[in-house]
Scaffold this motif. Structure first.
Motif, PDB file in Angstrom:
ATOM      1  N   PRO A  95       0.797  -1.223   0.000  1.00  0.00           N
ATOM      2  CA  PRO A  95       0.000   0.000   0.000  1.00  0.00           C
ATOM      3  C   PRO A  95       0.830   1.274   0.000  1.00  0.00           C
ATOM      4  O   PRO A  95       0.282   2.363  -0.175  1.00  0.00           O
ATOM      5  N   CYS A  96       2.154   1.147   0.191  1.00  0.00           N
ATOM      6  CA  CYS A  96       2.987   2.346   0.318  1.00  0.00           C
ATOM      7  C   CYS A  96       4.424   2.037  -0.067  1.00  0.00           C
ATOM      8  O   CYS A  96       4.811   0.872  -0.181  1.00  0.00           O
ATOM      9  N   ASP A  97       5.189   3.086  -0.285  1.00  0.00           N
ATOM     10  CA  ASP A  97       6.638   2.942  -0.381  1.00  0.00           C
ATOM     11  C   ASP A  97       7.147   2.703   1.039  1.00  0.00           C
ATOM     12  O   ASP A  97       6.728   3.406   1.983  1.00  0.00           O
ATOM     13  N   ALA A  98       8.044   1.769   1.222  1.00  0.00           N
ATOM     14  CA  ALA A  98       8.453   1.456   2.593  1.00  0.00           C
ATOM     15  C   ALA A  98       9.709   0.607   2.621  1.00  0.00           C
ATOM     16  O   ALA A  98      10.145   0.061   1.611  1.00  0.00           O
ATOM     17  N   ILE A  99      10.261   0.494   3.815  1.00  0.00           N
ATOM     18  CA  ILE A  99      11.270  -0.504   4.132  1.00  0.00           C
ATOM     19  C   ILE A  99      10.575  -1.557   4.983  1.00  0.00           C
ATOM     20  O   ILE A  99       9.904  -1.232   5.964  1.00  0.00           O
ATOM     21  N   VAL A 100      10.717  -2.818   4.595  1.00  0.00           N
ATOM     22  CA  VAL A 100      10.062  -3.888   5.339  1.00  0.00           C
ATOM     23  C   VAL A 100      10.761  -4.069   6.683  1.00  0.00           C
ATOM     24  O   VAL A 100      11.988  -4.199   6.754  1.00  0.00           O
ATOM     25  N   GLY A 101       9.963  -4.034   7.750  1.00  0.00           N
ATOM     26  CA  GLY A 101      10.480  -4.305   9.086  1.00  0.00           C
ATOM     27  C   GLY A 101      10.208  -5.753   9.443  1.00  0.00           C
ATOM     28  O   GLY A 101      10.282  -6.641   8.595  1.00  0.00           O
ATOM     29  N   ALA A 102       9.893  -6.006  10.707  1.00  0.00           N
ATOM     30  CA  ALA A 102       9.584  -7.361  11.135  1.00  0.00           C
ATOM     31  C   ALA A 102       8.413  -7.900  10.306  1.00  0.00           C
ATOM     32  O   ALA A 102       7.485  -7.169   9.966  1.00  0.00           O
ATOM     33  N   MET A 148      10.356   9.492   2.269  1.00  0.00           N
ATOM     34  CA  MET A 148       9.618   8.709   1.281  1.00  0.00           C
ATOM     35  C   MET A 148       8.299   9.371   0.884  1.00  0.00           C
ATOM     36  O   MET A 148       7.837  10.319   1.513  1.00  0.00           O
ATOM     37  N   TYR A 149       7.713   8.828  -0.148  1.00  0.00           N
ATOM     38  CA  TYR A 149       6.366   9.172  -0.590  1.00  0.00           C
ATOM     39  C   TYR A 149       5.401   8.753   0.517  1.00  0.00           C
ATOM     40  O   TYR A 149       5.422   7.617   0.976  1.00  0.00           O
ATOM     41  N   HIS A 150       4.536   9.682   0.974  1.00  0.00           N
ATOM     42  CA  HIS A 150       3.746   9.447   2.190  1.00  0.00           C
ATOM     43  C   HIS A 150       2.296   9.039   1.944  1.00  0.00           C
ATOM     44  O   HIS A 150       1.529   8.901   2.909  1.00  0.00           O
ATOM     45  N   ARG A 151       1.912   8.878   0.699  1.00  0.00           N
ATOM     46  CA  ARG A 151       0.523   8.505   0.419  1.00  0.00           C
ATOM     47  C   ARG A 151       0.395   6.981   0.385  1.00  0.00           C
ATOM     48  O   ARG A 151       1.334   6.291   0.012  1.00  0.00           O
ATOM     49  N   PHE A 152      -0.775   6.487   0.811  1.00  0.00           N
ATOM     50  CA  PHE A 152      -0.983   5.043   0.802  1.00  0.00           C
ATOM     51  C   PHE A 152      -2.207   4.694  -0.027  1.00  0.00           C
ATOM     52  O   PHE A 152      -3.138   5.488  -0.161  1.00  0.00           O
ATOM     53  N   HIS A 153      -2.179   3.501  -0.600  1.00  0.00           N
ATOM     54  CA  HIS A 153      -3.121   3.080  -1.628  1.00  0.00           C
ATOM     55  C   HIS A 153      -3.737   1.733  -1.289  1.00  0.00           C
ATOM     56  O   HIS A 153      -3.171   0.958  -0.515  1.00  0.00           O
ATOM     57  N   ALA A 154      -4.872   1.452  -1.894  1.00  0.00           N
ATOM     58  CA  ALA A 154      -5.548   0.173  -1.674  1.00  0.00           C
ATOM     59  C   ALA A 154      -4.697  -0.958  -2.239  1.00  0.00           C
ATOM     60  O   ALA A 154      -4.339  -0.932  -3.419  1.00  0.00           O
ATOM     61  N   PRO A 155      -4.387  -1.968  -1.432  1.00  0.00           N
ATOM     62  CA  PRO A 155      -3.554  -3.077  -1.924  1.00  0.00           C
ATOM     63  C   PRO A 155      -4.314  -4.082  -2.773  1.00  0.00           C
ATOM     64  O   PRO A 155      -3.705  -4.906  -3.460  1.00  0.00           O
ATOM     65  N   LYS A 244      -7.811  -1.728  -6.723  1.00  0.00           N
ATOM     66  CA  LYS A 244      -6.391  -1.892  -6.404  1.00  0.00           C
ATOM     67  C   LYS A 244      -5.586  -0.705  -6.926  1.00  0.00           C
ATOM     68  O   LYS A 244      -5.705  -0.317  -8.090  1.00  0.00           O
ATOM     69  N   GLY A 245      -4.771  -0.125  -6.045  1.00  0.00           N
ATOM     70  CA  GLY A 245      -3.914   0.985  -6.415  1.00  0.00           C
ATOM     71  C   GLY A 245      -4.506   2.352  -6.183  1.00  0.00           C
ATOM     72  O   GLY A 245      -3.789   3.361  -6.246  1.00  0.00           O
ATOM     73  N   GLN A 246      -5.801   2.436  -5.907  1.00  0.00           N
ATOM     74  CA  GLN A 246      -6.441   3.734  -5.690  1.00  0.00           C
ATOM     75  C   GLN A 246      -5.954   4.350  -4.382  1.00  0.00           C
ATOM     76  O   GLN A 246      -5.807   3.667  -3.373  1.00  0.00           O
ATOM     77  N   GLU A 247      -5.726   5.654  -4.398  1.00  0.00           N
ATOM     78  CA  GLU A 247      -5.223   6.329  -3.203  1.00  0.00           C
ATOM     79  C   GLU A 247      -6.282   6.363  -2.106  1.00  0.00           C
ATOM     80  O   GLU A 247      -7.425   6.715  -2.334  1.00  0.00           O
ATOM     81  N   MET A 248      -5.860   6.001  -0.880  1.00  0.00           N
ATOM     82  CA  MET A 248      -6.755   5.987   0.269  1.00  0.00           C
ATOM     83  C   MET A 248      -6.548   7.189   1.189  1.00  0.00           C
ATOM     84  O   MET A 248      -7.474   7.669   1.828  1.00  0.00           O
ATOM     85  N   GLY A 249      -5.314   7.674   1.279  1.00  0.00           N
ATOM     86  CA  GLY A 249      -5.016   8.792   2.167  1.00  0.00           C
ATOM     87  C   GLY A 249      -3.520   9.016   2.266  1.00  0.00           C
ATOM     88  O   GLY A 249      -2.752   8.538   1.431  1.00  0.00           O
ATOM     89  N   TYR A 250      -3.103   9.709   3.321  1.00  0.00           N
ATOM     90  CA  TYR A 250      -1.688  10.000   3.486  1.00  0.00           C
ATOM     91  C   TYR A 250      -1.343  10.336   4.934  1.00  0.00           C
ATOM     92  O   TYR A 250      -2.190  10.726   5.731  1.00  0.00           O
ATOM     93  N   PHE A 251      -0.071  10.120   5.271  1.00  0.00           N
ATOM     94  CA  PHE A 251       0.522  10.627   6.500  1.00  0.00           C
ATOM     95  C   PHE A 251       1.065  12.018   6.208  1.00  0.00           C
ATOM     96  O   PHE A 251       1.435  12.330   5.068  1.00  0.00           O
TER      97      PHE A 251
END
Length: 293
Positions: A95-102, A148-155, A244-251
């Motif tokens: 849903p977002c650009d990220a670094i995978v954590g645990a 990073m890009y702060h917007r998140f999208h429907a997975p 899928k891929g549609q923007e849902m919101g942002y931080f």
């Protein structure tokens, strides 16, 4: 001294001290106010200072090259076509650009924010029935750095009928804090979104978690942003359809999204701690796919 504490470098300890031993609420409120000031000159100066500490800030990818405020830069949109979607049936995209954590298999209802630091689904998700759907399922922690890009999208294609908002603290969510603060995600401000799917046998939930300097989550399908000033209901009903891929919101700054999937799902090969992922890239699959683990 614990083994975890001993393993931290002096620089890591200083980072933890500066970001988590200060008045987090007031600093976050100040940052929210400051970032909204509309002054192109102030925005340019602030961004220049920011770039001194974030060498991966890719403003050349932004749809608009100039910003009237720091928040416009934080919440920037990208040029079209930069985040292609994996359209394979059964694939859950990031849903977002990220670094995978645990990440990994949920042990009953136990999840790990970092090695040796567990929390339970019941402590994170206020709806017990919803939490139970992820027993022995999969989880992936997606950390959005401030650059990073702060917007998140429907997975996936999905429907959202309610958001559970949990007010809380604003601890830093970087790896250092996750090794020091037990059950950090359960303490921080967060929103819980269950994604209703066409197949009732599969379940997905996203949990965007706020953090210091953030504590503001804007969902396009809700009237108000969810932030430290929010005083509305904790359970917010809605009626939002997404493809899928549609923007849902942002931080309004970097933060974290926790992804929970029922036990039928598997992580895509290569999705491990430290992996960098982009919006639209394959994260999980609920069905066997040729050439995929």
């Amino acid at each position: 001294m614990s083994k975890t504490t001993a393993s931290l470098s002096a620089g890591e300890k200083l980072n933890f001290l500066l970001t988590n031993r200060i008045p987090r609420r007031w600093l976050t409120l100040f940052m929210g106010w400051f970032s909204r000031i509309e002054s192109p000159i102030l925005a340019r100066i602030s961004i220049a200072v920011w770039q001194c500490f974030a060498d991966d800030l890719r403003l050349q990818d932004a749809r608009t090259p100039r910003f009237r405020s720091l928040m416009e830069c934080f919440t920037r949109q990208l040029k079209p076509g930069l985040r292609p979607l994996d359209m394979h049936p059964g694939v859950v995209c990031s849903p977002c650009d990220a670094i995978v954590g645990a990440c990994g298999r949920i042990e009953g209802n136990r999840v790990f924010q970092a090695k040796g630091f567990p929390y339970s689904l019941d402590e994170l998700i206020p709806d017990a029935a919803q939490a139970a759907r992820y027993r022995n399922g999969q989880f992936v922690t997606l950390r959005l750095k401030s650059s990073m890009y702060h917007r998140f999208h429907a997975p996936v294609d999905c429907h959202v009928s309610q958001v559970d908002y949990v007010s809380g603290d604003t601890w830093n969510v970087n790896p250092i804090a996750l090794k020091r603060v037990e059950k950090l995600f359960c303490k921080n401000e967060r929103a819980v979104l269950e994604l209703r799917l066409d197949d009732p046998g599969y379940s997905l939930t996203l949990v965007p978690v706020a953090a210091i300097l953030v504590a503001s989550m804007k969902f396009h399908f809700l009237a108000e942003p969810l932030d430290l000033k929010y005083r509305g209901a904790n359970r917010i009903t809605c009626d939002a359809e997404f493809v899928k891929g549609q923007e849902m919101g942002y931080f309004q700054h970097g933060s974290t999204i926790l992804v929970f999937a029922s036990e039928q799902y598997q992580r895509i090969a290569g999705i491990d701690e430290g992996h960098c992922i982009k919006v639209g890239e394959a994260l999980l699959t609920g069905h066997p796919l040729p050439g995929r683990a």
